[in-house]
Design a protein around this motif. Structure first.
Motif, PDB file in Angstrom:
ATOM      1  N   ILE A 148       9.336   0.111  -1.244  1.00  0.00           N
ATOM      2  CA  ILE A 148      10.192   0.887  -2.137  1.00  0.00           C
ATOM      3  C   ILE A 148      11.582   0.277  -2.097  1.00  0.00           C
ATOM      4  O   ILE A 148      12.244   0.274  -1.053  1.00  0.00           O
ATOM      5  CB  ILE A 148      10.252   2.365  -1.704  1.00  0.00           C
ATOM      6  N   ASP A 149      12.022  -0.259  -3.219  1.00  0.00           N
ATOM      7  CA  ASP A 149      13.354  -0.851  -3.294  1.00  0.00           C
ATOM      8  C   ASP A 149      14.361   0.212  -3.716  1.00  0.00           C
ATOM      9  O   ASP A 149      14.155   0.913  -4.725  1.00  0.00           O
ATOM     10  CB  ASP A 149      13.368  -2.009  -4.293  1.00  0.00           C
ATOM     11  N   THR A 150      15.440   0.354  -2.936  1.00  0.00           N
ATOM     12  CA  THR A 150      16.484   1.330  -3.241  1.00  0.00           C
ATOM     13  C   THR A 150      17.844   0.641  -3.166  1.00  0.00           C
ATOM     14  O   THR A 150      17.950  -0.519  -2.763  1.00  0.00           O
ATOM     15  CB  THR A 150      16.466   2.501  -2.242  1.00  0.00           C
ATOM     16  N   ALA A 151      18.870   1.380  -3.518  1.00  0.00           N
ATOM     17  CA  ALA A 151      20.224   0.836  -3.464  1.00  0.00           C
ATOM     18  C   ALA A 151      20.655   0.502  -2.047  1.00  0.00           C
ATOM     19  O   ALA A 151      21.567  -0.305  -1.838  1.00  0.00           O
ATOM     20  CB  ALA A 151      21.200   1.836  -4.089  1.00  0.00           C
ATOM     21  N   TYR A 152      19.991   1.091  -1.061  1.00  0.00           N
ATOM     22  CA  TYR A 152      20.386   0.901   0.321  1.00  0.00           C
ATOM     23  C   TYR A 152      19.545  -0.163   1.031  1.00  0.00           C
ATOM     24  O   TYR A 152      19.861  -0.570   2.148  1.00  0.00           O
ATOM     25  CB  TYR A 152      20.267   2.232   1.073  1.00  0.00           C
ATOM     26  N   GLY A 153      18.490  -0.582   0.393  1.00  0.00           N
ATOM     27  CA  GLY A 153      17.584  -1.556   1.000  1.00  0.00           C
ATOM     28  C   GLY A 153      16.144  -1.152   0.768  1.00  0.00           C
ATOM     29  O   GLY A 153      15.855  -0.135   0.116  1.00  0.00           O
ATOM     30  N   GLU A 154      15.234  -1.938   1.295  1.00  0.00           N
ATOM     31  CA  GLU A 154      13.817  -1.689   1.103  1.00  0.00           C
ATOM     32  C   GLU A 154      13.258  -0.778   2.190  1.00  0.00           C
ATOM     33  O   GLU A 154      13.644  -0.873   3.358  1.00  0.00           O
ATOM     34  CB  GLU A 154      13.041  -3.006   1.099  1.00  0.00           C
ATOM     35  N   ILE A 155      12.338   0.077   1.779  1.00  0.00           N
ATOM     36  CA  ILE A 155      11.602   0.936   2.692  1.00  0.00           C
ATOM     37  C   ILE A 155      10.136   0.542   2.594  1.00  0.00           C
ATOM     38  O   ILE A 155       9.572   0.499   1.487  1.00  0.00           O
ATOM     39  CB  ILE A 155      11.770   2.420   2.335  1.00  0.00           C
ATOM     40  N   GLY A 156       9.521   0.219   3.713  1.00  0.00           N
ATOM     41  CA  GLY A 156       8.111  -0.132   3.739  1.00  0.00           C
ATOM     42  C   GLY A 156       7.300   1.000   4.332  1.00  0.00           C
ATOM     43  O   GLY A 156       7.580   1.460   5.442  1.00  0.00           O
ATOM     44  N   VAL A 157       6.319   1.476   3.591  1.00  0.00           N
ATOM     45  CA  VAL A 157       5.488   2.604   4.031  1.00  0.00           C
ATOM     46  C   VAL A 157       4.070   2.109   4.287  1.00  0.00           C
ATOM     47  O   VAL A 157       3.424   1.572   3.380  1.00  0.00           O
ATOM     48  CB  VAL A 157       5.467   3.731   2.988  1.00  0.00           C
TER      49      VAL A 157
END
Length: 298
Positions: A55-64
């Motif tokens: 998940i790409d967000t303004a704060y960085g990527e989150i990997g689930v």
């Protein structure tokens, strides 16, 4: 209909035993003050890119990390919608401090919509056999019952002891995921069988959600970003929500853009060593939601 994750929920309780079996790993004596950089290569497992969404967000990527063995239909739904682009540019329409970040309404963006796919039946518990080993951390006392808690892969769960499997027709026992920080779960209405596309990522623990919402993943990369999303609900004056820019199955990314995420094997002695570093001053372990399985990204 708007799907809310409840801040209070009356749950039916099922009695869970407390005995441990030889098939479960209980923390043993080991050295303290582990430096993760010095952990041997064999203590890590790489997350399968097919079971990882980014998940790409303004704060960085989150990997689930996805757990199809626990919630197969929900994992397949999330992957299908990610691959169709349904989740791209979708806002976090409801973010509550100390609780969770809700998103996934790719139709209306405000929590009132879902995908055109059919709703999914709730999957609040799962059956596990010896092929799903758990590293036990301790017990929780809640609602008049004592339950074993530990980690399946990186996911915090509660489980019946495997010793009870000999008494069951399928040779398995009942377990359920715990809503700790980083855990991802499906949103729904008051009807338990209305999960569709909306989901939430936990900012903190919320035990009242356990056994009431379908857990399908856990953030193993970028978990630090979960408390950075702006707090509020779409429709509130002045609230400008953050969003998921893109959501991709890691296996679909070009190799040069694909993160290699590694999680410490909880059955490895290195994890038992690590556990010694998180013990409280009285020698006991903190609540399982206060323990994170070490991860690294390359």
């Amino acid at each position: 209909m708007i799907k809310h994750v409840t801040t209070a929920l009356a749950l039916s309780l099922t009695m869970f035993g407390t005995a441990c079996s030889a098939q479960e790993n209980s923390p043993g004596a080991a050295e303290a003050n582990v430096e993760t950089d010095n952990i041997p290569a064999e203590a890590w497992r790489q997350v399968d890119p097919e079971n990882l969404i980014v998940i790409d967000t303004a704060y960085g990527e989150i990997g689930v990390e996805l757990y199809s063995e626990i919630s197969p239909a929900h994992v397949e739904r999330v992957k299908t919608l990610a691959r169709s682009g349904f989740y791209d540019n979708v806002p976090f329409h409801r973010v509550i401090e100390g609780f969770m970040n809700q998103t996934g309404d790719g139709s209306n963006g405000d929590g009132s919509g879902d995908s055109d796919l059919p709703d999914l039946k709730g999957n609040f518990t799962f059956r596990r056999g010896e092929d799903m080993p758990v590293t036990l951390i301790g017990v929780r006392n809640e609602g008049g019952r004592t339950i074993n808690v530990g980690f399946y892969k990186a996911l915090p769960i509660a489980t019946q002891p495997m010793a009870q499997a000999m008494l069951t027709a399928d040779g398995k026992v009942t377990a359920f995921g715990l809503h700790c920080k980083g855990v991802t779960s499906m949103a729904r209405t008051n009807d338990p069988d209305t999960a569709n596309s909306q989901f939430f990522l936990m900012r903190d623990r919320a035990s009242h959600l356990d056994e009431g919402y379908t857990i399908w993943g856990n953030a193993v990369m970028g978990q630090k970003h979960l408390r950075r999303f702006k707090v509020g609900t779409i429709g509130e004056a002045g609230f400008v929500p953050d969003q998921m820019n893109t959501v991709r199955v890691a296996a679909d990314l070009p190799e040069e853009d694909r993160p290699a995420v590694y999680v410490m094997k909880t059955g490895h002695p290195a994890f038992q060593t690590y556990l010694q570093t998180v013990k409280k001053s009285d020698g006991s372990y903190p609540d399982i939601c206060d323990i994170s399985v070490p991860t690294k990204t390359e």
